[in-house]
Design a protein around this motif. Structure first.
Motif, mmCIF file in Angstrom:
data_model
loop_
_atom_site.group_PDB
_atom_site.id
_atom_site.type_symbol
_atom_site.label_atom_id
_atom_site.label_comp_id
_atom_site.label_asym_id
_atom_site.label_seq_id
_atom_site.Cartn_x
_atom_site.Cartn_y
_atom_site.Cartn_z
ATOM 1 N N GLN A 66 154.240 103.738 -74.938
ATOM 2 C CA GLN A 66 152.835 104.222 -74.656
ATOM 3 C C GLN A 66 152.394 105.545 -75.505
ATOM 4 O O GLN A 66 151.371 105.676 -75.992
ATOM 5 C CB GLN A 66 152.782 104.721 -73.196
ATOM 6 C CG GLN A 66 152.938 103.504 -72.300
ATOM 7 C CD GLN A 66 153.196 104.041 -70.805
ATOM 8 O OE1 GLN A 66 153.439 105.187 -70.466
ATOM 9 N NE2 GLN A 66 153.131 103.149 -69.875
ATOM 10 N N VAL A 67 153.533 106.616 -75.893
ATOM 11 C CA VAL A 67 153.179 107.726 -76.552
ATOM 12 C C VAL A 67 152.918 107.424 -78.011
ATOM 13 O O VAL A 67 151.813 107.893 -78.617
ATOM 14 C CB VAL A 67 154.125 108.701 -76.194
ATOM 15 C CG1 VAL A 67 154.251 109.805 -77.383
ATOM 16 C CG2 VAL A 67 154.576 109.193 -74.991
ATOM 17 N N TYR A 68 153.815 106.489 -78.587
ATOM 18 C CA TYR A 68 153.386 106.320 -79.887
ATOM 19 C C TYR A 68 152.714 105.118 -80.399
ATOM 20 O O TYR A 68 152.427 104.557 -81.436
ATOM 21 C CB TYR A 68 154.737 106.218 -80.647
ATOM 22 C CG TYR A 68 155.433 107.785 -80.751
ATOM 23 C CD1 TYR A 68 155.149 108.489 -81.741
ATOM 24 C CD2 TYR A 68 156.231 108.088 -79.651
ATOM 25 C CE1 TYR A 68 155.497 109.728 -81.687
ATOM 26 C CE2 TYR A 68 156.693 109.458 -79.757
ATOM 27 C CZ TYR A 68 156.331 110.144 -80.477
ATOM 28 O OH TYR A 68 156.836 111.664 -80.616
ATOM 29 N N GLY A 69 152.134 104.497 -79.243
ATOM 30 C CA GLY A 69 151.507 103.134 -79.589
ATOM 31 C C GLY A 69 150.028 103.380 -80.134
ATOM 32 O O GLY A 69 149.304 102.441 -80.684
ATOM 33 N N ASN A 70 149.712 104.747 -80.077
ATOM 34 C CA ASN A 70 148.188 104.898 -80.520
ATOM 35 C C ASN A 70 148.323 105.968 -81.571
ATOM 36 O O ASN A 70 147.326 106.661 -81.635
ATOM 37 C CB ASN A 70 147.092 105.438 -79.461
ATOM 38 C CG ASN A 70 147.997 106.331 -78.639
ATOM 39 O OD1 ASN A 70 148.948 107.270 -79.016
ATOM 40 N ND2 ASN A 70 147.425 106.709 -77.460
ATOM 41 N N SER A 72 147.266 113.684 -76.840
ATOM 42 C CA SER A 72 148.875 113.096 -76.830
ATOM 43 C C SER A 72 149.833 114.100 -76.928
ATOM 44 O O SER A 72 149.733 114.888 -78.084
ATOM 45 C CB SER A 72 148.815 112.211 -77.763
ATOM 46 O OG SER A 72 150.158 111.565 -77.676
ATOM 47 N N ILE A 73 150.608 114.130 -75.798
ATOM 48 C CA ILE A 73 151.799 115.175 -76.034
ATOM 49 C C ILE A 73 153.062 114.348 -75.786
ATOM 50 O O ILE A 73 152.871 112.979 -75.524
ATOM 51 C CB ILE A 73 151.911 116.319 -74.813
ATOM 52 C CG1 ILE A 73 151.694 115.558 -73.384
ATOM 53 C CG2 ILE A 73 150.501 116.914 -74.807
ATOM 54 C CD1 ILE A 73 152.981 115.438 -72.553
ATOM 55 N N ALA A 74 154.194 114.817 -76.102
ATOM 56 C CA ALA A 74 155.596 114.202 -76.222
ATOM 57 C C ALA A 74 155.971 114.474 -74.803
ATOM 58 O O ALA A 74 156.869 115.690 -74.999
ATOM 59 C CB ALA A 74 156.482 114.046 -77.432
#
Length: 472
Positions: free
Chosen positions: A101-105, A430-432
Motif C-alpha cells: 500500500q505504501v509503495y504502490g503509488n 504518504s508516510i512510512a
C-alpha cells in the motif's frame, strides 16, 4: 604548526558552548568567515569547516546572501526516540500488504512522498548525467550493448577503489565487484553465505527491504536492541554471537534506514573484533555513508577489517542516480564465492550506466555534487525538525541524524501510524508506518519521514497538516 583538523573542532566546540550557555541567543548573527579569519588567524578552510560542523549539530543555520545565525533548534531540548527492545526470538509478522500500500503509488506526482528513501529528481545533476550517457555510448565498444566482464566495469571499479580513501579504506579495483544496486549486492552476499533455515542478525528497526529479502531466502531474522543515535547495542550483539546460532550479521553502520543512527568509530571497531573472534561474516550496508552533515566522512566497519570478514555493499542510488542501478560490494575473503554466485544469478551488470558513473567519479563531478546535496539535506533536516516540533503533539520524539535521508519519529502510544497512513493519504501525503520496519509487534506508534524532497512552502504545509491530523 597547529593541526587544522583539531582547530576547526576546537572552534566549533567553543561556539557550541557559547550558544548553550546563552552568550549567543536564537537569531543572533555569527561573524562572517572573513571576520573570524581576521580576528583569529585561522584559515578560511578551518573556519568554513567549523561553521559546517556547527550547522550539522543543528545549532546554526545559513541564510542565503546573509550569513550564519543561531538556529531556534538550539534552544530546544529535543526528546530522542526510545531504544528498541525486540524479543530475542525469530518472529515473522506479515507486513507485505502494508508495504504494498505504501509503495504502490511511489510514482504518483500528486502525492507528497514523505515515505520514499531516495532523493528527488530536483536534487540530481540530470543534465550532466545525460551528457555522460552520450559520451559513454560513443566510447564503449558497440555503444555499450555488450556484456561487461563478471567483476564489472574496470573504470568504475578503479574509481570506487580510489573513492575508498574517503572512509579510510585502501581498496584496489580487484577488491570490487559491481552489482545492479546495493540491494542486489546484499542479495548476492546472503545467497552465497547462507542457506534456508539459517539465522542472521539485524538492527531493530531495520530497512523493510532487507527484512523481506531475508525472508524470501528462507532465513530467520534475529532483531537486536538498537539505540536510535548510536546503533546496535553491543552487549546484545555479544550475547547473540556467543549463542553459536548465528550465521551472519547485517548492519547499516552509517545513517541507518530508518532510524538515522550512526555507530561511533569505537563501536565499529568492536563489531569487527567480535566478527573476527566468532568468525561470523558481517554484511555492511554503507549506502548512506557519503551523505554526512559534518566536516568529514565517517568511517565504516570495513575501515577496520584486516581479515576480510566484512562484505561492504554500497551504491549511488541514494546520492546520484537511483534508476541507473549502479552498486558494488567489497567482499573481502569471500570474493571467489561472490563472483561465482554473480555468474549464476546475473552474469553482468548494466554496461552503459556503470560506465557513466565511473566517469562521473573520475572527473570529480561526483564530489562536487555531493557537496551540494549534503548541504541541501542538512538544511532540509533542520527545517523538518523545526516544523515537526512546532506542529506535532507535545511529547513527540524526533531523531537527530548526522546524515542520510531519514527522521524517525515516536508518537504517543495511542497513535497507530498504520491507520494514520490512510488518514494522511486522504490529504495526498504518504508516510512510512513504523511497523513495516520490524517482523515483531513493535513501532506501531512510530513513523519514518524522508527529507529528500526540496524544501518549499508546500512541503512545510504538508508537515503541518500531519501535525493537525495527529492533534485530532
Amino acid at each position: 604548526m597547529k593541526n587544522s583538523n583539531y582547530l576547526y573542532l576546537q572552534f566549533a566546540d567553543r561556539i557550541e558552548k557559547q550558544i548553550k550557555s546563552g552568550v549567543l541567543n536564537v537569531g543572533d548573527k555569527l561573524p562572517s568567515i572573513r571576520e573570524v579569519c581576521s580576528e583569529t588567524g585561522y584559515s578560511m578552510s578551518t573556519v568554513s569547516k567549523a561553521y559546517y560542523e556547527i550547522e550539522s549539530r543543528s545549532l546554526i543555520e545559513s541564510r542565503p546572501q546573509s550569513g550564519y545565525y543561531v538556529s531556534n533548534i538550539s534552544a530546544r531540548t529535543i526528546p530522542e526516540p526510545s531504544p528498541s527492545s525486540p524479543v530475542l526470538k525469530c518472529l515473522n509478522i506479515d507486513r507485505e500488504d502494508l508495504i504494498d500500500q505504501v509503495y504502490g503509488n511511489m510514482t504518483d506526482s500528486n502525492i507528497t512522498m514523505l515515505s520514499l528513501g531516495f532523493p528527488s529528481n530536483e536534487l540530481l545533476p540530470i543534465a550532466k548525467l545525460n551528457k555522460g550517457m552520450i559520451q559513454a555510448m560513443r566510447n564503449l565498444p558497440n555503444s555499450g550493448t555488450g556484456y561487461e566482464q563478471v567483476k564489472g566495469n574496470p573504470n568504475l571499479r578503479r574509481e570506487i577503489a580510489r573513492w575508498s580513501f574517503t572512509w579510510g579504506g585502501s581498496l584496489t579495483e580487484e577488491d570490487i565487484i559491481t552489482m545492479p544496486g546495493c540491494t542486489s549486492a546484499i542479495s548476492h552476499c546472503l545467497m552465497t553465505l547462507t542457506k534456508p533455515g539459517d539465522t542472521i542478525i539485524t538492527e531493530s528497526p531495520a530497512y523493510f527491504g532487507i527484512l523481506q529479502l531475508a525472508k524470501s531466502l528462507g532465513l530467520y531474522i534475529m532483531e537486536l536492541p538498537t539505540n536510535m543515535t548510536t546503533g546496535i547495542e553491543l552487549d546484545a550483539l555479544k550475547k547473540a554471537l556467543s549463542s553459536k546460532k548465528v550465521k551472519l550479521c547485517l548492519l547499516m553502520s552509517n545513517f541507518s534506514n530508518p532510524s538515522g543512527s550512526m555507530m561511533p568509530a569505537e563501536h565499529k571497531i568492536e563489531v569487527v573484533r567480535l566478527m573476527e573472534f566468532y568468525n561470523i561474516p558481517l554484511i555492511e550496508d554503507d549506502i548512506h555513508g557519503d551523505l554526512y552533515f559534518g566536516a568529514s566522512r565517517p568511517t565504516n566497519c570495513k575501515t577496520y577489517d584486516e581479515s576480510g570478514i566484512v562484505l561492504c555493499c554500497s551504491s549511488v542510488s541514494k546520492t546520484l542516480a537511483p534508476g541507473y542501478r549502479v552498486g558494488w560490494v567489497s567482499p573481502g575473503k569471500f570474493k571467489k564465492q561472490i563472483l561465482r554466485n554473480k555468474i549464476y544469478h546475473s552474469l553482468s551488470s548494466p554496461t552503459i550506466t556503470h560506465q557513466v558513473v565511473g566517469d562521473f567519479l573520475k572527473n570529480g563531478r561526483y564530489e562536487n555534487h555531493l557537496r551540494k546535496i549534503r548541504q541541501i539535506l542538512n538544511h532540509n533536516c533542520n527545517n523538518y525538525i523545526n516544523t515537526i516540533l512546532e506542529s506535532f503533539p507535545k511529547g513527540t520524539k524526533v531523531s537527530q541524524p548526522q546524515g542520510g535521508f531519514f527522521l524517525w519519529i515516536e508518537l504517543d502510544k495511542s497513535i497507530d501510524t498504520a491507520a494514520f497512513y490512510h488518514l494522511a493519504m486522504q490529504h495526498n501525503i504518504s508516510i512510512a508506518p513504523g511497523r513495516i520496519f520490524s517482523f515483531q509487534d513493535q513501532f506501531s506508534n512510530c513513523m519514518r519521514l524522508s527529507f529528500g524532497l526540496p524544501w518549499t512552502n508546500e512541503l512545510r504545509e504538508s508537515i503541518q497538516i500531519l501535525g493537525r491530523l495527529l492533534h485530532r
